[in-house]
Scaffold this active site. Structure first.
Site, PDB file in Angstrom:
ATOM      1  N   GLY A 265     -23.324 -36.331 -23.997  1.00  0.00           N
ATOM      2  CA  GLY A 265     -24.657 -36.903 -24.241  1.00  0.00           C
ATOM      3  C   GLY A 265     -25.674 -36.467 -23.203  1.00  0.00           C
ATOM      4  O   GLY A 265     -26.774 -36.017 -23.534  1.00  0.00           O
ATOM      5  N   GLU A 351     -23.452 -40.603 -13.996  1.00  0.00           N
ATOM      6  CA  GLU A 351     -22.491 -40.787 -15.087  1.00  0.00           C
ATOM      7  C   GLU A 351     -21.395 -39.716 -15.000  1.00  0.00           C
ATOM      8  O   GLU A 351     -20.257 -39.954 -15.405  1.00  0.00           O
ATOM      9  CB  GLU A 351     -23.227 -40.691 -16.427  1.00  0.00           C
ATOM     10  CG  GLU A 351     -22.524 -41.405 -17.558  1.00  0.00           C
ATOM     11  CD  GLU A 351     -23.417 -41.566 -18.771  1.00  0.00           C
ATOM     12  OE1 GLU A 351     -24.308 -42.424 -18.744  1.00  0.00           O
ATOM     13  OE2 GLU A 351     -23.242 -40.814 -19.734  1.00  0.00           O
ATOM     14  N   HIS A 382     -46.115 -43.602  -0.276  1.00  0.00           N
ATOM     15  CA  HIS A 382     -46.788 -44.873   0.028  1.00  0.00           C
ATOM     16  C   HIS A 382     -45.860 -46.041  -0.261  1.00  0.00           C
ATOM     17  O   HIS A 382     -46.313 -47.165  -0.435  1.00  0.00           O
ATOM     18  CB  HIS A 382     -48.077 -44.983  -0.792  1.00  0.00           C
ATOM     19  CG  HIS A 382     -49.034 -43.880  -0.464  1.00  0.00           C
ATOM     20  ND1 HIS A 382     -50.045 -44.016   0.456  1.00  0.00           N
ATOM     21  CD2 HIS A 382     -49.075 -42.593  -0.887  1.00  0.00           C
ATOM     22  CE1 HIS A 382     -50.691 -42.863   0.562  1.00  0.00           C
ATOM     23  NE2 HIS A 382     -50.118 -41.980  -0.238  1.00  0.00           N
ATOM     24  N   LYS A 510     -20.343 -50.668 -23.950  1.00  0.00           N
ATOM     25  CA  LYS A 510     -20.523 -50.735 -25.400  1.00  0.00           C
ATOM     26  C   LYS A 510     -19.587 -51.789 -26.000  1.00  0.00           C
ATOM     27  O   LYS A 510     -19.972 -52.550 -26.869  1.00  0.00           O
ATOM     28  CB  LYS A 510     -20.276 -49.365 -26.039  1.00  0.00           C
ATOM     29  CG  LYS A 510     -21.340 -48.319 -25.667  1.00  0.00           C
ATOM     30  CD  LYS A 510     -21.177 -47.003 -26.426  1.00  0.00           C
ATOM     31  CE  LYS A 510     -22.213 -45.984 -26.000  1.00  0.00           C
ATOM     32  NZ  LYS A 510     -22.212 -44.728 -26.742  1.00  0.00           N
TER      33      LYS A 510
HETATM   34  C1  G6Q Z   1     -24.028 -39.669 -22.045  1.00  0.00           C
HETATM   35  C2  G6Q Z   1     -23.384 -40.907 -22.426  1.00  0.00           C
HETATM   36  C3  G6Q Z   1     -24.308 -41.927 -23.040  1.00  0.00           C
HETATM   37  C4  G6Q Z   1     -24.651 -41.652 -24.499  1.00  0.00           C
HETATM   38  C5  G6Q Z   1     -25.292 -42.896 -25.082  1.00  0.00           C
HETATM   39  C6  G6Q Z   1     -25.690 -42.727 -26.519  1.00  0.00           C
HETATM   40  O1  G6Q Z   1     -23.455 -38.722 -21.583  1.00  0.00           O
HETATM   41  O2  G6Q Z   1     -22.289 -40.664 -23.203  1.00  0.00           O
HETATM   42  O3  G6Q Z   1     -25.484 -42.078 -22.297  1.00  0.00           O
HETATM   43  O4  G6Q Z   1     -25.492 -40.555 -24.600  1.00  0.00           O
HETATM   44  O5  G6Q Z   1     -24.402 -43.960 -24.958  1.00  0.00           O
HETATM   45  O6  G6Q Z   1     -24.607 -42.378 -27.301  1.00  0.00           O
HETATM   46  P1  G6Q Z   1     -24.812 -41.875 -28.770  1.00  0.00           P
HETATM   47  O7  G6Q Z   1     -25.577 -40.606 -28.737  1.00  0.00           O
HETATM   48  O8  G6Q Z   1     -23.444 -41.718 -29.344  1.00  0.00           O
HETATM   49  O9  G6Q Z   1     -25.604 -42.945 -29.485  1.00  0.00           O
END
Ligand code: G6Q
Length: 546
Positions: A265, A351, A382, A510
């Site tokens: 992601g 992450e 500042h 999640k």
């Molecule tokens: C990123 C993570 C996390 C992910 C979100 C959204 O590396 O895995 O930030 O991108 O949880 O996940 P989805 O794209 O599956 O909705």
């Protein structure tokens, strides 16, 4: 493998104890070539790392450490599509998404490049249709507002890039990002928009993320107050790996842009997750960003470790985190349009390397990823710069400095640059008691009053920073910068022997929220929790407006 046991690490421990009081000021005085010798370039991007507490010997020892963990073969493994994300049994191929040379990259015996090129072509055709007006909303009007509905990696990167590339925005197209499940985020975005001219991009790799699906459902309900069910196809597209869930949501899979499980992601802005970027700045500019990323990939793959920008930045990070014991790292862009750059870097780094278990599943006993934070200069000066200059913690800083603005600047840019340079110089030099005394005398202080004020005005200095300097924040340069940090994170993960590409901590969040939702939503019996959580749920039930 435990890096702390290898001889190169042990040698760095000894080197650290010899060198921990090394004065950068003195090093600059001794060596007039220091700035030159401790700099490296990739295309138009310069990294000056001379204001670090290192000597040539330090850098040699750090590079030996990288050699001792087979850094080059790890780099090759990533570029060759090996499944280096071992806990998810996946390849790590954000580099394929920007592989502009189009050379085959094989995963499970299949070249991934044709599928990538097909999606890029689909993105181009879609952007062209939206921009030309061939794609119209239900009442025959052109799309003026793109709303990306996603979170985490499906939000932060594209949002950061759209801010940064605002000068390249296509006329008549606005972009918005809704991520937080807090209804405020969606409501305050939609209240400004017209459903007839709004296009939603529902971006979710898994298409199961609670926040994104909740926001997407509410967005569809808002749309259906004006348009019909049939019109949804003209106003909702999706980016995902999960065609079935996209179709269940009611989005035609013809309007789905595919991504793959080998893109993490936080590394996905180069994929169709970047669709809002392409819609906002045009596909040509999106591809210019891919070109920049590819240029950094070529640098990373081909340059010797001692002249390799991501490797050097990664090693300097290791030097501070594991030997000086630093815990945080500030990224301060002297470019207002990079306001969200530190946020994206925060996710990317924290992450990826916020891990306490090594690749072999053992708990590790050394420090890994730092806390990444920052805001644009000069605002930070500042606010929190006080602590960086005179606080008790050592905080390495990256100064990100574009020489030219995109906007008419009169003197603004010179003032901005002067501030960035002055901060890095002051952090390095500090101000000693003699210098403060001379200053105070000049200002008319003397006697007890001078002595009382003097210690407060002393700056210890010797505080490290990197400077990244480049001509202008173009799409190519932005691509280079993001890829630079991605590879820096990878380099550190290799040295720490961790998998930088999974995120079990995110998965936990999640699961937990889903489990507690029924207790918050209903008045039924509360499931078993700790007493604090149970009491807070009871209070929420009492305080909630009926
Ligand atoms: C990123 C993570 C996390 C992910 C979100 C959204 O590396 O895995 O930030 O991108 O949880 O996940 P989805 O794209 O599956 O909705």
């Amino acid at each position: 493998m435990t890096p702390i046991n290898i001889p190169e690490w042990q040698s760095l421990i000894r080197h650290y104890s010899d060198l921990k009081y090394l004065s950068m000021r003195e090093q600059f005085a001794l060596d007039s070539d220091r700035a030159h010798d401790f700099s490296v370039s990739s295309g138009d991007l310069l990294l000056d790392y001379s204001k670090n507490r290192v000597t040539k010997e330090t850098m040699e020892k750090l590079v030996s450490l990288a050699e001792s963990v087979d850094m080059n073969s790890w780099i090759e493994r990533m570029f060759n599509g090996d499944k280096i994300n071992n806990t998810e049994n996946r390849a790590v191929l954000h580099i394929a998404l920007r592989n502009r040379s189009n050379t085959p990259i094989m995963v499970d015996g299949e070249d991934v490049m044709p599928a990538i090129n097909t999606v890029l072509a689909k993105m181009r055709s879609f952007c062209d249709q939206v921009h030309s007006g061939a794609w119209l909303g239900f009442s025959g009007k052109k799309m003026t507002d793109i709303v990306n509905v996603g979170i985490g990696g499906s939000d932060l990167g594209p949002a950061m890039i759209c801010d940064a590339l605002e000068p390249y925005g296509v006329d008549g197209v606005n972009v918005h990002f809704v991520s937080n499940v807090d209804g405020t985020d969606l409501s305050t975005t939609l209240e400004k928009l017209n459903p007839e001219t709004t296009l939603f991009v529902v971006a979710s790799k898994t298409f199961t993320t609670q926040e994104t699906l909740t926001n997407a459902e509410s967005a569809r309900a808002w749309f259906l107050q004006s348009g019909s069910q049939q019109d949804v196809a003209k106003h909702f597209v999706a980016v995902s790996t999960n065609a079935e869930a996209v179709s269940d949501f009611g989005i035609d899979t013809d309007n789905m842009f595919e991504i793959w499980d080998w893109v993490g992601g936080r590394y996905s802005l180069w994929s169709a997750i970047g669709l809002p970027i392409a819609l906002y700045v045009g596909m040509d500019n999106f591809e210019r960003m891919l070109d920049g990323g590819h240029e950094m990939d070529n640098h990373f793959r081909s340059q010797p470790l001692a002249e390799n920008m991501p490797v050097l930045m990664g090693l300097l990070g290791i030097w501070y985190i594991n030997f000086f014991g630093t815990q945080t790292h500030a990224i301060v862009p002297y470019d207002h349009s990079l306001a969200r750059f530190p946020n994206h870097m925060q996710q990317l780094d924290m992450e990826s390397n916020g891990k306490v278990t090594n690749r072999e599943g053992q708990r590790i006993s050394y420090k890994t990823g730092p806390v990444i934070w920052g805001t644009p200069g000069t605002n930070g000066q500042h606010a929190y710069f006080q602590l960086i200059h005179q606080g008790t913690q050592l905080i390495p800083v990256d100064f990100v400095l574009p020489v030219n603005s995109h906007y008419p600047d009169r003197d603004h840019q010179s003032i901005l640059l002067a501030n960035g340079l002055a901060q890095s110089e002051a952090l390095m030099r500090g101000k000693n008691a003699e210098e403060v005394r001379a200053e105070l005398v000049k200002e008319g202080f003397s006697g007890k009053q001078l002595e009382a004020l003097l210690p407060h005005k002393v700056f210890p200095g010797n505080r490290p920073s990197n400077t990244l300097l480049f001509p202008q924040l173009t799409p190519e340069m932005l691509g280079q910068l993001v890829a630079l940090y991605e590879h820096k994170v990878f380099v550190q993960g290799v040295i720490w022997n961790i998998n930088s590409f999974d995120q079990w901590g995110v998965e936990l969040g999640k699961q937990l929220a889903k489990a507690i939702l029924p207790d918050v939503q209903s008045d039924g019996e509360i499931a078993v929790h700790d007493s604090s959580t149970t009491r807070l749920i009871e209070l929420i039930r009492q305080l909630r407006f009926k």
